[in-house]
Design an enzyme around this catalytic site. Sequence first.
Site, PDB file in Angstrom:
ATOM      1  CE  LYS A  70       2.886   5.945   1.892  1.00  0.00           C
ATOM      2  NZ  LYS A  70       4.130   5.564   2.574  1.00  0.00           N
TER       3      LYS A  70
ATOM      4  NE  ARG B 185      11.563   0.699   4.165  1.00  0.00           N
ATOM      5  CZ  ARG B 185      10.358   1.226   3.904  1.00  0.00           C
ATOM      6  NH1 ARG B 185      10.043   2.416   4.383  1.00  0.00           N
ATOM      7  NH2 ARG B 185       9.477   0.572   3.193  1.00  0.00           N
TER       8      ARG B 185
ATOM      9  N   PRO C 120       0.762  -1.231   0.000  1.00  0.00           N
ATOM     10  CG  PRO C 120      -0.038  -1.057   2.168  1.00  0.00           C
ATOM     11  CD  PRO C 120       1.053  -1.634   1.368  1.00  0.00           C
ATOM     12  CD  GLU C 121       5.153   3.134  -2.084  1.00  0.00           C
ATOM     13  OE1 GLU C 121       5.298   4.194  -2.690  1.00  0.00           O
ATOM     14  OE2 GLU C 121       6.021   2.249  -2.031  1.00  0.00           O
TER      15      GLU C 121
END
Length: 273
Positions: free
Chosen positions: A59, A261, A2-3
């Site tokens: 989001k 990340r 989910p972005e």
Amino acid sequence: MPELPEVEIAAVNLRRWTKGRRVSALDAEPSRITRPHSAAQLARALRGRRFAAIERHGKNLMFSFSGGAGVHSHLGMTGKWLRRREDEPAPRFSRLRLHLDDGHVLHYCDLRLFGRFRLVPGARFAALPELAALGADPLHDGIDPAVLHARLSRTRRPVKVALMDQSLLAGVGNIYASEALFRARIDPRRRASSISPGETAAIARAIVAAMRQAITRQMSPEIVYVEEPGSKNPFRVYDRAGEPCPRCRKDKLRRIVQAQRSTFFCPRCQRRA
DNA sequence: ACGGATGTTCGCGC
DNA sequence: CGCGCGAACATCCG
């Protein structure tokens, strides 16, 4: 999953599934997803309510119901909304269920339990401090390049890390930060404060283009990145370390780690200015 | 088998 | 205040 684009698809699906419907029941296993509420509290607040609207900002999803009840839903890292009929088995990792008055169940599924589902009276984004602090939504509000440049110029972090700051722009995550910088030909390691106004405008256009393309693709249901085995990676650089750059074809895409990340980029196309 | 990685965000400490 | 780091959690991949 989910972005922003994936949450937008979820919002479109949920609006279709809930149009004119009421919540007949709600049940949930105890988990951090519903904090600070219990399943019983949620059920009490929502049972019998009719869906009124579903908004998205970045989001984040906000459900509003008849009578002024509201729910903030965030999908975290692995959350998704699925619809099943009452007589169908629950999908894997179903953590919370909204039973509708049309024989369907909306399952909130979340492997890693990083998502949220909590009551927000009045369904006001401003009611929650962390939502009130969100930056502009690139698709709904658009990106003002001057505003973005002003923000970027004030941080010493790498531009890729800065773009994921939800108070700067709402909805850009790890994937679309890499995708946008590739499209804009900006080295993700550059200090945000070194990005020029022209480069900022290019980044803004690239974010919107990458997100629009993802939504268009996912609406035509051929490409689904999540789950479905055999589905293709639809991104230009994300998770493609070692592959030839799709633009210059001369260098291989690289993976580096920024703020813990993964970042993907082409060292030739995205050279430091 | 095990270490490392996975799309997010928050809170802590400097 | 800005920033970096670890934590929250469960699974999957090599």
